[in-house]
Write an enzyme that holds these catalytic residues in place. Structure first.
Site, PDB file in Angstrom:
ATOM      1  N   PRO A 186     -25.691 -37.561 -25.838  1.00 17.59           N
ATOM      2  CA  PRO A 186     -24.596 -37.870 -26.768  1.00 17.59           C
ATOM      3  C   PRO A 186     -24.773 -39.251 -27.386  1.00 17.59           C
ATOM      4  O   PRO A 186     -25.072 -40.222 -26.674  1.00 17.59           O
ATOM      5  CB  PRO A 186     -23.345 -37.829 -25.874  1.00 17.59           C
ATOM      6  CG  PRO A 186     -23.844 -38.010 -24.479  1.00 17.59           C
ATOM      7  CD  PRO A 186     -25.235 -37.461 -24.448  1.00 17.59           C
ATOM      8  N   THR A 209     -23.069 -41.877 -30.355  1.00 21.78           N
ATOM      9  CA  THR A 209     -22.028 -42.236 -31.323  1.00 21.78           C
ATOM     10  C   THR A 209     -22.676 -42.693 -32.623  1.00 21.78           C
ATOM     11  O   THR A 209     -23.529 -43.578 -32.610  1.00 21.78           O
ATOM     12  CB  THR A 209     -21.140 -43.345 -30.727  1.00 21.78           C
ATOM     13  OG1 THR A 209     -20.402 -42.789 -29.640  1.00 21.78           O
ATOM     14  CG2 THR A 209     -20.168 -43.905 -31.758  1.00 21.78           C
ATOM     15  N   GLN A 251     -19.207 -33.200 -26.417  1.00 20.02           N
ATOM     16  CA  GLN A 251     -18.760 -34.141 -25.395  1.00 20.02           C
ATOM     17  C   GLN A 251     -17.304 -34.539 -25.658  1.00 20.02           C
ATOM     18  O   GLN A 251     -16.965 -35.072 -26.724  1.00 20.02           O
ATOM     19  CB  GLN A 251     -19.651 -35.390 -25.356  1.00 20.02           C
ATOM     20  CG  GLN A 251     -19.467 -36.124 -24.031  1.00 20.02           C
ATOM     21  CD  GLN A 251     -20.014 -37.531 -24.011  1.00 20.02           C
ATOM     22  OE1 GLN A 251     -19.871 -38.264 -24.978  1.00 20.02           O
ATOM     23  NE2 GLN A 251     -20.622 -37.912 -22.902  1.00 20.02           N
ATOM     24  N   ALA A 284     -17.844 -41.203 -18.106  1.00 17.18           N
ATOM     25  CA  ALA A 284     -18.850 -42.256 -17.933  1.00 17.18           C
ATOM     26  C   ALA A 284     -18.546 -43.459 -18.815  1.00 17.18           C
ATOM     27  O   ALA A 284     -17.585 -43.470 -19.587  1.00 17.18           O
ATOM     28  CB  ALA A 284     -20.233 -41.686 -18.295  1.00 17.18           C
ATOM     29  N   TYR A 286     -15.023 -45.405 -20.184  1.00 13.03           N
ATOM     30  CA  TYR A 286     -13.921 -44.798 -20.928  1.00 13.03           C
ATOM     31  C   TYR A 286     -12.884 -44.231 -19.945  1.00 13.03           C
ATOM     32  O   TYR A 286     -12.988 -44.446 -18.740  1.00 13.03           O
ATOM     33  CB  TYR A 286     -14.479 -43.798 -21.944  1.00 13.03           C
ATOM     34  CG  TYR A 286     -15.382 -44.535 -22.933  1.00 13.03           C
ATOM     35  CD1 TYR A 286     -14.833 -45.433 -23.851  1.00 13.03           C
ATOM     36  CD2 TYR A 286     -16.773 -44.435 -22.869  1.00 13.03           C
ATOM     37  CE1 TYR A 286     -15.649 -46.180 -24.709  1.00 13.03           C
ATOM     38  CE2 TYR A 286     -17.588 -45.174 -23.721  1.00 13.03           C
ATOM     39  CZ  TYR A 286     -17.013 -46.042 -24.640  1.00 13.03           C
ATOM     40  OH  TYR A 286     -17.813 -46.787 -25.477  1.00 13.03           O
ATOM     41  N   ARG A 343     -20.366 -35.807 -17.285  1.00 15.35           N
ATOM     42  CA  ARG A 343     -21.244 -36.970 -17.278  1.00 15.35           C
ATOM     43  C   ARG A 343     -20.621 -38.147 -16.518  1.00 15.35           C
ATOM     44  O   ARG A 343     -19.446 -38.465 -16.715  1.00 15.35           O
ATOM     45  CB  ARG A 343     -21.541 -37.417 -18.715  1.00 15.35           C
ATOM     46  CG  ARG A 343     -22.728 -38.373 -18.826  1.00 15.35           C
ATOM     47  CD  ARG A 343     -22.988 -38.756 -20.266  1.00 15.35           C
ATOM     48  NE  ARG A 343     -24.383 -39.132 -20.470  1.00 15.35           N
ATOM     49  CZ  ARG A 343     -24.782 -40.039 -21.359  1.00 15.35           C
ATOM     50  NH1 ARG A 343     -23.906 -40.675 -22.107  1.00 15.35           N
ATOM     51  NH2 ARG A 343     -26.059 -40.326 -21.505  1.00 15.35           N
ATOM     52  N   ASN A 398     -18.685 -52.022 -21.110  1.00 14.28           N
ATOM     53  CA  ASN A 398     -17.218 -51.983 -21.224  1.00 14.28           C
ATOM     54  C   ASN A 398     -16.523 -52.654 -20.052  1.00 14.28           C
ATOM     55  O   ASN A 398     -15.431 -52.263 -19.632  1.00 14.28           O
ATOM     56  CB  ASN A 398     -16.704 -50.547 -21.419  1.00 14.28           C
ATOM     57  CG  ASN A 398     -16.979 -50.023 -22.820  1.00 14.28           C
ATOM     58  OD1 ASN A 398     -17.010 -50.790 -23.776  1.00 14.28           O
ATOM     59  ND2 ASN A 398     -17.203 -48.723 -22.929  1.00 14.28           N
TER      60      ASN A 398
HETATM   61  C1  PHB Z   1     -20.859 -46.722 -27.986  1.00 13.49           C
HETATM   62  O1  PHB Z   1     -20.342 -46.445 -29.070  1.00 13.49           O
HETATM   63  O2  PHB Z   1     -21.451 -47.783 -27.792  1.00 13.49           O
HETATM   64  C2  PHB Z   1     -20.750 -45.756 -26.895  1.00 13.49           C
HETATM   65  C3  PHB Z   1     -19.984 -44.629 -27.057  1.00 13.49           C
HETATM   66  C4  PHB Z   1     -19.885 -43.732 -26.017  1.00 13.49           C
HETATM   67  C5  PHB Z   1     -20.548 -43.975 -24.841  1.00 13.49           C
HETATM   68  C6  PHB Z   1     -21.299 -45.090 -24.688  1.00 13.49           C
HETATM   69  C7  PHB Z   1     -21.414 -45.985 -25.714  1.00 13.49           C
HETATM   70  O3  PHB Z   1     -20.443 -43.138 -23.835  1.00 13.49           O
END
Ligand code: PHB
Length: 355
Positions: free
Chosen positions: A23, A25, A98, A175, A178, A225, A233
């Site tokens: 996945p 972004t 996802q 994961a 989040y 995941r 984060n």
């Molecule tokens: C990000 O946008 O940096 C990002 C998004 C979702 C993830 C990890 C990183 O699970």
């Protein structure tokens, strides 16, 4: 002997090879969270992956944490995704979506002025990525326990929407710091009710979400995941091995299609905690998908030695739509241009050349 190019079945999903597109972004949807035509092309170009996992996709308006994410909670979004799944299927590919709730990793400007929600009112270090650039995070609002069934219901509705949109399954995103991960790890979960404190309590929301999604669409279409030691984060935990061994063992009851594990820190983040991923893998009764910085040799080795049933590749799939063929031929790989990862046009999205 099996390798990256051997077929494998994950739940009800038959993969022609074991190279999974992770996945990623990309921030290229419409303001209404609808995937655009260029995203249909982007995913279609990568359909030779054994499986595509879509970019993380909010399950509700409060699940958004970055600009121009696609959603899976409106009719227009379902219609937009259906174009993606039809294009991937027409090329013989498989694709799961996802499912994402960002929790505290957001900003009121992305939430119609609402305060981001989280297990506890713990503000993450770092900055939110908004339409006005990087701005300080705000202190999130701790969710009341009475609100959690609504969040579970949002995961269920998103899963049903995903089936309508033609996906082969869903991946529950637990994961990378989040919402569900914020509940799991004690750096972000300071609750004193049945959703905080003990490991069992911190894992409760994840188990409720997983059970509800499995009941709604069938365990053979549900992957999940985890990222046990990823510090991204502002995440931490006092005993990640205990948390993630427990979670892995508990998830066995659901007979999931696969467990997808980020085996380190993303975005170049170093990892302070030692962690035994093989121990976790041995506890896991579902197919195991390994991710993070694998190349062809390490991917093949992980499959040959039984560590993994499939391997997810992220950045290499951004720059190489035909990554499977390139690995097969030991052909050189295109370099990814990180300046076009997040947002923009077709440039750096659908214009990477095939062999
Ligand atoms: C990000 O946008 O940096 C990002 C998004 C979702 C993830 C990890 C990183 O699970």
């Amino acid at each position: 002997m099996s390798d990256l190019f051997s077929p494998v079945t994950l739940g009800s999903i038959e993969l022609s090879n074991r190279m999974v597109m992770a996945p990623l972004t990309r921030n290229r949807s419409s303001m209404e969270g609808v995937p655009q035509d260029m995203s249909v092309t982007y995913y279609e170009q990568r359909a030779t992956a054994g499986l595509i996992i879509t970019e993380a996709t909010p399950i509700s308006p409060m699940g958004h944490g970055y600009p121009l994410l696609p959603g899976i909670y409106t009719y227009a979004q379902i219609v937009g995704w259906k174009k993606v799944t039809d294009a991937v299927h027409a090329k013989g590919g498989k694709i799961v979506i996802q499912l994402w709730h960002v929790g505290r990793i957001s900003h009121p400007s992305l939430l119609n002025g609402e305060t981001p929600v989280a297990p506890s009112a713990v503000k993450p270090a770092g900055k939110a990525f908004t339409f006005n650039g990087l701005v300080d995070y705000v202190e999130p609002r701790a969710l009341d326990a009475s609100e959690l069934p609504g969040i579970v219901a949002d995961y269920v509705q998103a899963s049903k929407n995903a089936m309508k949109a033609g996906f082969d399954g869903v991946e529950i995103h637990s994961a990378n710091g989040y919402l569900l991960d914020q509940f799991l790890r004690d750096g972000s979960n300071k609750r004193s009710d049945i959703y905080g404190g003990s490991i069992e309590n911190r894992a409760r929301l994840l188990m409720e979400v997983t059970k509800a999604v499995v009941d709604a669409i069938g365990s053979d279409k549900v992957g999940l995941r985890l990222s046990p030691v990823n510090p991204f984060n502002d995440m931490k935990d006092s005993d990640p091995q205990a948390v993630f061994n427990y979670v892995t063992a508990q998830l066995n009851q659901f007979n999931l299609a696969y467990l997808h594990v980020v085996e380190g820190g993303i975005h170049g983040g170093g990892v302070a905690d030692p962690f035994d991923f093989d121990a976790m893998r041995k506890l896991c009764k579902s197919p195991y998908m390994a991710n993070l910085s694998y190349d062809k040799a390490r991917g093949n080795a992980a499959i040959a030695n039984g560590h993994a049933d499939a391997v997810a590749y992220g950045v290499p799939f951004i720059a190489n739509p035909d990554l499977v063929e390139r690995f097969r031929q030991d052909a050189p790989l295109n370099e990814a241009d990180s300046t076009s990862f997040y947002g923009g046009t077709e440039k750096g999205y659908t214009d990477y050349p095939t062999l």
